[in-house]
Scaffold this motif. Structure first.
Motif, mmCIF file in Angstrom:
data_model
loop_
_atom_site.group_PDB
_atom_site.id
_atom_site.type_symbol
_atom_site.label_atom_id
_atom_site.label_comp_id
_atom_site.label_asym_id
_atom_site.label_seq_id
_atom_site.Cartn_x
_atom_site.Cartn_y
_atom_site.Cartn_z
ATOM 1 N N UNK A 40 0.864 -1.183 0.000
ATOM 2 C CA UNK A 40 0.000 0.000 0.000
ATOM 3 C C UNK A 40 0.898 1.230 0.000
ATOM 4 N N UNK A 41 0.714 2.057 -1.008
ATOM 5 C CA UNK A 41 1.514 3.280 -1.127
ATOM 6 C C UNK A 41 0.580 4.463 -0.936
ATOM 7 N N UNK A 42 0.848 5.278 0.089
ATOM 8 C CA UNK A 42 0.061 6.491 0.300
ATOM 9 C C UNK A 42 0.934 7.684 -0.103
ATOM 10 N N UNK A 43 0.424 8.877 0.105
ATOM 11 C CA UNK A 43 1.185 10.062 -0.295
ATOM 12 C C UNK A 43 2.463 10.227 0.522
ATOM 13 N N UNK A 44 2.498 9.611 1.708
ATOM 14 C CA UNK A 44 3.704 9.796 2.545
ATOM 15 C C UNK A 44 4.205 8.533 3.236
ATOM 16 N N UNK A 45 3.604 7.386 2.916
ATOM 17 C CA UNK A 45 4.021 6.130 3.548
ATOM 18 C C UNK A 45 3.995 4.995 2.528
ATOM 19 N N UNK A 46 4.724 3.925 2.853
ATOM 20 C CA UNK A 46 4.647 2.684 2.078
ATOM 21 C C UNK A 46 4.615 1.530 3.071
ATOM 22 N N UNK A 47 3.580 0.729 2.998
ATOM 23 C CA UNK A 47 3.418 -0.392 3.935
ATOM 24 C C UNK A 47 3.264 -1.694 3.166
ATOM 25 N N UNK A 48 3.772 -2.777 3.762
ATOM 26 C CA UNK A 48 3.648 -4.088 3.142
ATOM 27 C C UNK A 48 3.059 -5.076 4.137
ATOM 28 N N UNK A 49 1.964 -5.710 3.728
ATOM 29 C CA UNK A 49 1.326 -6.756 4.531
ATOM 30 C C UNK A 49 1.782 -8.116 4.027
ATOM 31 N N UNK A 50 2.153 -9.010 4.936
ATOM 32 C CA UNK A 50 2.441 -10.396 4.555
ATOM 33 C C UNK A 50 2.136 -11.305 5.734
ATOM 34 N N UNK A 51 2.127 -12.624 5.464
ATOM 35 C CA UNK A 51 1.735 -13.568 6.513
ATOM 36 C C UNK A 51 2.957 -14.120 7.249
ATOM 37 N N UNK A 52 2.690 -14.964 8.249
ATOM 38 C CA UNK A 52 3.716 -15.433 9.174
ATOM 39 C C UNK A 52 4.869 -16.182 8.538
ATOM 40 N N UNK A 53 4.663 -16.755 7.347
ATOM 41 C CA UNK A 53 5.762 -17.450 6.672
ATOM 42 C C UNK A 53 6.892 -16.500 6.304
ATOM 43 N N UNK A 54 6.545 -15.205 6.195
ATOM 44 C CA UNK A 54 7.478 -14.255 5.594
ATOM 45 C C UNK A 54 7.900 -13.105 6.515
ATOM 46 N N UNK A 55 7.500 -13.121 7.787
ATOM 47 C CA UNK A 55 7.831 -11.989 8.661
ATOM 48 C C UNK A 55 9.341 -11.729 8.682
ATOM 49 N N UNK A 56 10.110 -12.782 8.933
ATOM 50 C CA UNK A 56 11.556 -12.611 9.047
ATOM 51 C C UNK A 56 12.166 -12.184 7.712
ATOM 52 N N UNK A 57 11.730 -12.846 6.631
ATOM 53 C CA UNK A 57 12.244 -12.506 5.305
ATOM 54 C C UNK A 57 11.945 -11.054 4.937
ATOM 55 N N UNK A 58 10.726 -10.609 5.243
ATOM 56 C CA UNK A 58 10.335 -9.238 4.895
ATOM 57 C C UNK A 58 11.177 -8.213 5.665
ATOM 58 N N UNK A 59 11.460 -8.493 6.928
ATOM 59 C CA UNK A 59 12.276 -7.540 7.692
ATOM 60 C C UNK A 59 13.671 -7.413 7.086
ATOM 61 N N UNK A 60 14.142 -8.481 6.486
ATOM 62 C CA UNK A 60 15.471 -8.458 5.869
ATOM 63 C C UNK A 60 15.464 -7.783 4.501
ATOM 64 N N UNK A 61 14.362 -7.917 3.760
ATOM 65 C CA UNK A 61 14.343 -7.443 2.373
ATOM 66 C C UNK A 61 13.805 -6.022 2.203
#
Length: 629
Positions: free
Chosen positions: A56-77
């Motif tokens: 989700x890209x807003x005018x001043x933020x970017x957020x990414x939702x993902x499930x439990x399989x990917x929490x650690x991977x997402x924090x790294x990437x």
């Protein structure tokens, strides 16, 4: 990445109306879990490479939702421009938008990449704040994606009866009976594996998934196949003609759905005879069937909403219930696949001993005595997985891998869907756990297996964790349950041994598997998630059994077999329901030195010994006896 976000925000600002937010989902026009390179829009904008997630890209933020399989991977990437939103812990995207964006906010979506279900759910969430879902006429990500992969024209391939087990005519007959039952005159089929299954075709448009980018529309008397016609040879075109299927251009599905809505969609055959109806079509039904989970919103809005049957596609269950030819093919494919895995373990055991001086697969050495004896050689997660692929590639009917191999050492094994990269992956380490989750596509079946091993001396904690995972794996695989039981009810069986020690895992426990199709197949699953309640488990379905345990920064453990659901031979039959059980079709050993035998019951030990006997493995010798292939 910063430039990409800035470019997207500029397009959002200049859009009419201006967009306060832009949703970039993982899915393609068919709501696929795995997508082709040119459809990896969410990966392009965020840098996150997992298969599931939403940006989700807003005018001043970017957020990414993902499930439990990917929490650690997402924090790294994810870069520091992104905020990770953990599904199941943080508010869902629609709730977050409703609570955090201004009233009257305009949220942009590409209606081809959003399912009916999702679009309607979001509209309902936004309405209380006056926020609105805005359909963009083009995909804004595509406009800023300068090096997007080109369109590929991979051929459509006929999947022969010796592997499919059922004719197209037979499948169409069943589908048309379902249409009559539901008082529908036509159905739009958008899921790629459903189109491939119905028409007995395969392709290579998506890596690891033998599917074709195509849609299908079926009515009482007609059947259409929407595809880039360059992919269809004259021989394959003749095959479609012989089966009463009309091939049309991929892009024509949009206008044809409009025609379908007004009952003006006719096949060329009907048009040349001057008769748009046949006896089979002489009914007064006016509903059009669309699966709300897999049909995109762009096609749905071309229909009359009060004349749409929003219900799961009947092909989802039909495809999941394997016929005898498919079941036999899956069993044979898993025997060959098990042979490849055992050959790999034999090879890997030898390499770990020779290169690293490891005590090996069977023995527990106190310390590695000949650390890196051969200084010029080393094994990495990628070179090891490439060797595993080579063993599989030598087997009959091999057509490729069924997903990127998860080959993970030590802390990387705690990343549930870890994908090693050649330039940055870890070296194998005799002092660390090694987890490999892999599978292949064979003409007669799809495979998926996970084993966890240690070539040195595992700690007592690692052994206790491995044994708890194994106990859960055995408990689920040995379950007997009445007809009507769903996968949500069984999920707990695999977790109880972990729960006893205050441990757990963040992913589901089992998914269906295709017959030379997608490695993840619904509509059933075994999971703690509520949608696992939707479909009862039934005889002749396939499902995986894959509990795990992961310690961030340390190690990960997972064990996975494919099971076939079959009728159980029980002494009694309470309520005349009939009872079901599982049959293992995956054949590769569990590493006994990782098992704390004192924690196993006599029944569990008996099962383990019987399973290993079937694998042609003896735990009383210091070497493998590879399968006879």
């Amino acid at each position: 990445m910063g430039d990409t976000l800035a470019e997207l925000r500029a397009l959002m600002a200049s859009h009419s109306p201006p967009l306060d937010a832009l949703v970039v989902p993982s899915e393609d026009y068919h709501q696929s879990e795995y997508v082709s390179a040119r459809d990896k829009r969410r990966q392009f904008v965020s840098g996150f490479t997992g298969s599931a997630g939403l940006a989700l890209i807003t005018t001043n933020e970017a957020r990414l939702w993902t499930d439990g399989r990917y929490f650690l991977q997402a924090t790294q990437e994810l870069s520091d421009q992104w905020i990770l939103m953990r599904m199941g812990e943080d508010p869902a995207v629609d709730i977050w938008i409703a609570d955090n964006l201004s009233e009257d906010a305009a949220v942009g979506i590409d209606p081809w990449c959003i399912s009916i279900d999702t679009a309607q759910k979001w509209e309902n969430a936004f309405v209380r704040k006056g926020q609105k879902l805005v359909q963009t006429s083009t995909n804004l990500v595509d406009e800023v994606w300068k090096n997007r992969a080109p369109v590929e024209t991979n051929p459509v391939i006929v999947h022969p009866m010796e592997f499919s087990g059922r004719s197209v005519a037979d499948k169409l007959k069943d589908l048309r009976e379902k249409l009559i039952q539901e008082k529908a005159r036509g159905i739009i089929i958008t899921a790629l594996d459903e189109v491939a299954w119905l028409y007995n075709i395969r392709g290579s448009d998506v890596s690891y998934c033998p599917v074709v980018h195509a849609y299908a529309i079926v009515t009482s008397s007609s059947a259409f196949f929407y595809v880039d016609k360059r992919k269809v040879s004259s021989e394959v075109n003749l095959y479609f003609e012989e089966n009463g299927i009309e091939v049309r251009e991929y892009s024509a599905v949009s206008s044809d759905v409009t025609l379908l809505a007004s009952n003006k969609l006719n096949s060329k055959k009907a048009e040349t005879t001057g008769n748009g109806t046949t006896e089979a079509e002489e009914n007064n039904y006016d509903l059009i069937w669309a699966d709300p989970g897999s049909c995109c919103y762009a096609l749905y809005i071309k229909l009359n909403s009060d004349k749409v049957l929003l219900q799961q596609s009947p092909l989802a269950l039909a495809k999941a219930l394997k016929n005898p030819v498919e079941l036999e093919g899956l069993k044979k494919a898993h025997i060959r696949d098990g042979a490849a895995v055992v050959q790999y373990l034999v090879w890997l055991d030898k390499q770990m001993q020779e290169i690293y001086g490891a005590s090996g697969y069977f023995l527990e050495g106190e310390e590695v005595t000949k650390k890196k004896q051969l200084q010029t050689l080393k094994l990495t997660e990628v070179t090891a997985s490439d060797k595993l692929e080579s063993f599989r590639a030598a087997k009959e009917h091999f057509r490729g891998l069924s997903f990127p191999t998860i080959s993970s050492v030590g802390p990387n094994a705690a990343i549930i869907h870890y994908a090693p990269q050649a330039e940055a992956c870890a070296e194998l380490n005799p002092d660390s756990i090694y987890l490999f989750d892999s599978g292949a596509q064979y003409l007669d079946g799809t495979t998926d297996i996970t084993r966890t091993v240690h070539f040195g001396k595992p700690s007592e904690h690692e052994k206790a964790c491995y044994t708890a995972v194994l106990k859960g794996h055995i408990a689920l695989g040995n379950a007997r349950f009445p007809n009507g039981t769903n996968g949500n009810a069984l999920d707990i069986l695999a977790r109880v041994p972990l729960w006893k020690n205050g441990l757990d895992y963040r992913h589901g426990t089992g998914h269906g598997i295709g017959s030379y199709l997608n490695v993840h197949e619904g509509p059933h699953l075994i999971s703690f998630r509520p949608h696992a309640r939707n479909v009862p488990l039934q005889s002749s379905m396939t499902v995986t059994d894959e509990p795990g345990y992961y310690e961030d920064g340390s190690f990960g453990i997972r064990l996975e077999n494919v099971l076939i659901i079959k009728e159980a031979d029980t002494k009694f039959n309470f309520g005349d329901k009939g009872y079901l059980s599982f049959e293992h079709i995956t054949w590769a050993p569990y590493q006994t030195k990782l098992i704390d035998l004192s924690l196993l019951t006599p029944e569990e030990l008996g099962w383990l010994n019987a399973y290993h006997t079937k694998c042609s493995i003896s735990d009383k010798v210091d070497r493998f006896e590879p399968f006879n292939t």
